[in-house]
Design an enzyme around this catalytic site. Structure first.
Site, short mmCIF file in Angstrom:
data_model
loop_
_atom_site.label_atom_id
_atom_site.label_comp_id
_atom_site.label_asym_id
_atom_site.label_seq_id
_atom_site.Cartn_x
_atom_site.Cartn_y
_atom_site.Cartn_z
N CYS A 1 -3.32 40.14 13.24
CA CYS A 1 -3.13 41.50 13.76
C CYS A 1 -3.40 41.59 15.26
CB CYS A 1 -3.98 42.49 12.98
SG CYS A 1 -3.53 42.56 11.24
N TYR B 1 -4.25 45.41 16.98
CA TYR B 1 -3.07 46.30 16.89
C TYR B 1 -2.74 46.95 18.24
CZ TYR B 1 -2.65 45.95 11.79
OH TYR B 1 -2.46 45.51 10.51
N TRP C 1 -7.68 49.31 15.89
CA TRP C 1 -7.81 48.75 14.54
C TRP C 1 -8.97 47.75 14.47
CZ3 TRP C 1 -7.18 43.64 12.88
CH2 TRP C 1 -7.24 43.48 11.48
N TYR D 1 5.46 45.32 5.43
CA TYR D 1 4.28 45.15 6.29
C TYR D 1 4.00 43.67 6.51
CZ TYR D 1 -0.53 46.31 7.85
OH TYR D 1 -1.69 46.47 8.54
N HIS D 2 3.76 43.28 7.77
CA HIS D 2 3.48 41.90 8.14
C HIS D 2 4.72 41.00 8.07
CE1 HIS D 2 -1.14 42.38 7.43
NE2 HIS D 2 -0.77 42.78 8.64
N HIS E 1 4.02 42.96 13.33
CA HIS E 1 3.79 44.38 13.06
C HIS E 1 4.87 45.27 13.67
CE1 HIS E 1 -0.08 42.53 12.22
NE2 HIS E 1 -0.29 43.52 11.40
CU CU Z 1 -1.90 43.61 10.18
#
Ligand code: CU
Length: 643
Positions: free
Chosen positions: A240, A282, A300, A500-501, A586
């Site tokens: 992330c 993030y 994040w 997601y991801h 992301h």
């Molecule tokens: Cu993530």
């Protein structure tokens, strides 16, 4: 993210079609051990306690090893599962492999390749539906390099609900590429390979703060090989993160689970840079017109709030805070507050050290990185709401054209938008002009978008109701933006959810790699794989492969802005483009952008001129494509542009 883990317990797996009944099948192998109950049939006997194992005594038999299943009749198939041995011994776990199908046992088509993780977990390889009677696995390596063996507890083949031959005029999805990690981040390297990484674990993110390591893999499109490496040199869990390609094309990875760290990959070595002034996860980053790198946001990880801008200078290899670059003007109104509202900024390095921030907040902003920094509003993105986990793509940098598409007002648990806008920027500090265009047919967030050599943009994957680690509302059908008509058309669907991801990147051969999603341990939504999409421009009307123009040579591959490049072609072409190398995590890719180029020609020698403004032709690696009158692109030559 933590709260979202509850959701995955009820998540379903769209591709988990039923296992085909193996009664009556026959199985053949190139080798098995006699006298030890390790014959081929043990791989399809339904008993996870028995295994097929290649011969190990009195002598071993060299790799590769092949196991061929004859299903006795044709089925529409869309995947294979491989259960390694479950007895605590790892010998024979399959690493690098091919999965191939056939209708007649003679002509074989590869439906998957790549490399499996060296553990005992069930390996699932979904692939594009195809009719087949025979399925075979070719084990090219032993996953741990322990010896030349192959073993298998169980192999199953998955049935597709239906099969329709995909029309080539909507582009074709290629064979699945298996990875030993879930790639939540990816970057194109100047050696043509793709760098991928997950977190401190190959398949799981949990408990990674302070882990000080990252699981990575490298995919080589030229050979199909996938290698794995645990990166400990920089003591950085790069899960992330913020991600940019620097002025020489090195992936520049900031923060994430180890929230202050900086890791730079030079293609051979991982280099630890100085810690950021602020801890972040993030955040977004963008390379600037002068080669510095700007970072903003990221609550994040590393504490919440006031994640104002800072900038890294390659000259001093140090970070400086930019007190004039507050994050407050670019916050969304997320229901989770600043933990989510400063995430994943849509940043564009632009003229004179400026940064244009196109979203995801409904407010757009200019930042300047000169001196101690500055900020100025750039207006609203029309009537667009906050669009977290949407995309912004500069498909024509010469004319300052940015497509914005999708996203959702909140990070998770809300309906995504299908809104699309064309945002046009010019002089830094001036209000951007915004035009609403027709919406996506499928609203989505967590998607990725890739600008192509011809200026079209492919919007891939995502979820209509974004929930991390869920594929419940996954959108499999990509949509292709045509800048000539400002409209979208649907193309052939992917067979694997990319939510997601996940990531997507343009490759130098003008195809698009789409992969990843998940990274949630034993969840059902892990996708340790990718597929490569060949757009319609690579096919003729009759469905055969188009013959592609070839760049024989270029006069220079490392040029300053404003340079002219002479390109020698094998055939006549009509236009050129430069597409900057991409990086993706992301739903953010601040590196890709496209510059259309109009050549002057003398027979098959063409001259193109790189824009003179380094805010337009951002320093770093670019792919130079030539396109013929039918729009068929060449394979790219890589050009490094210097500020
Ligand atoms: Cu993530």
């Amino acid at each position: 993210m933590w709260q979202a883990l509850a959701a995955l317990l009820v998540a379903t797996v769209p591709f988990a079609a039923s296992q085909i009944d193996r009664t009556g099948w026959t199985v053949t192998v190139d080798s098995f051990q006699t006298g030890t109950n390790n014959e081929a049939a043990k791989a399809i006997d339904g008993n996870t306690g028995t295994i097929w194992h290649t011969q190990w005594m009195p002598t071993t038999v060299a790799l590769p090893h092949t196991i061929t299943l004859d299903m006795k009749k044709s089925y529409n198939v869309n995947g294979l599962t491989y259960l390694p041995r479950q007895d605590g011994n790892s010998n024979g776990n399959i690493g690098q492999h091919l999965i191939q199908i056939s209708l007649d046992g003679t002509t074989w088509t590869t439906t998957a390749s790549g490399s499996y993780l060296d553990d005992s977990s069930l390996k699932r390889t979904p692939f594009t539906p195809v009719p087949a009677r025979y399925v075979r696995m070719i084990a090219q390596t032993e996953a741990g390099g322990r010896g030349p063996w192959t073993s298998a507890a169980e192999i199953n083949v998955l049935a597709a609900a239906s099969y329709t031959k995909p029309p080539t005029n909507l582009g074709i999805w290629g064979a699945t590429i298996d990875f030993p990690i879930v790639p939540a981040a990816a970057a194109l390297l100047t050696n043509g390979k793709v760098l991928l990484w997950s977190s401190h674990k190959p398949l799981d993110f949990a408990g990674g703060s302070g882990a000080g390591k990252t699981e990575t893999a490298i995919y080589d499109p030229a050979t199909g090989t996938v290698s794995r490496r645990t990166v400990t040199e920089t003591q950085h869990n790069m899960f992330c993160p913020g991600l940019s390609l620097d002025a020489s094309g090195r992936p520049f990875v900031t923060g994430g689970d180890d929230a202050a760290k900086l890791s730079i990959y030079d293609g051979t070595n991982w280099i630890a840079g100085p810690n950021m002034r602020l801890q972040r996860g993030y955040q977004s980053s963008t390379t600037l017109s002068d080669g510095r790198i700007f970072v903003i946001g990221g609550s994040w990880s590393g504490g919440e709030g006031n994640k104002n801008g800072e900038v890294w200078s390659p000259a001093s290899n140090s970070w400086s805070l930019l007190p004039g670059c507050p994050v407050a003007p670019m916050l969304t109104a997320d229901k989770r507050g600043v933990y989510r509202s400063d995430n994943h900024g849509w940043l564009f390095g632009w003229k004179s050290g400026s940064v244009f921030q196109a979203g995801p907040s409904k407010a757009m902003n200019w930042y300047t990185t000169v001196g101690t920094g500055g900020q100025k509003t750039a207006g609203l993105r029309g009537t667009d709401p906050d669009a977290m986990n949407g995309n912004a793509i500069m498909y024509d940098a010469v004319n300052g054209k940015i497509l914005t598409v999708g996203g959702a007002p909140n990070y998770e648990d809300n309906q995504a938008t299908g809104n699309a806008r064309i945002v046009t920027i010019g002089t830094p500090g001036q209000t951007a002009s915004v035009a609403a265009i027709g919406n996506l047919a499928r609203a989505r967030a967590f998607h990725n978008s890739v600008v192509m050599p011809d200026g079209k943009v492919l919007v891939l994957g995502g979820e209509s109701y974004p929930i991390p680690f869920s594929d419940n509302t996954a959108i499999l059908t990509p949509e292709l933006f045509n800048p000539a008509t400002s409209s979208f058309t649907s193309v052939n669907p992917e067979s694997i959810p990319r939510t997601y991801h996940s990531f997507a990147l343009l490759l130098p051969d003008a195809t698009i790699i789409s992969g990843g999603g998940g990274l949630c341990g034993g969840c059902a939504t892990n996708h340790p794989n990718a597929q490569i999409y060949s757009p319609a421009y690579l096919f003729k009307a009759d469905g055969t492969k188009a013959s592609r123009p070839v760049i024989n040579s270029v006069s220079a591959t490392n040029v300053a802005v404003g340079a002219t490049i002479t390109v020698s072609m094998n055939t006549a072409v009509t236009r050129f483009s430069l597409v900057r190398y991409g990086s993706a995590t992301h739903s953010v890719n601040t590196d890709q952008r496209r510059i259309p180029l109009t050549p002057t020609a003398s027979r098959l020698s063409y001259t193109v001129t790189v824009p003179s403004d380094p805010g337009v032709a951002l320093p770093g690696p670019w792919m130079l494509f030539a396109l013929d009158s039918a729009g068929v692109p060449s394979v790219a030559k890589t050009i490094i542009i210097r500020a």
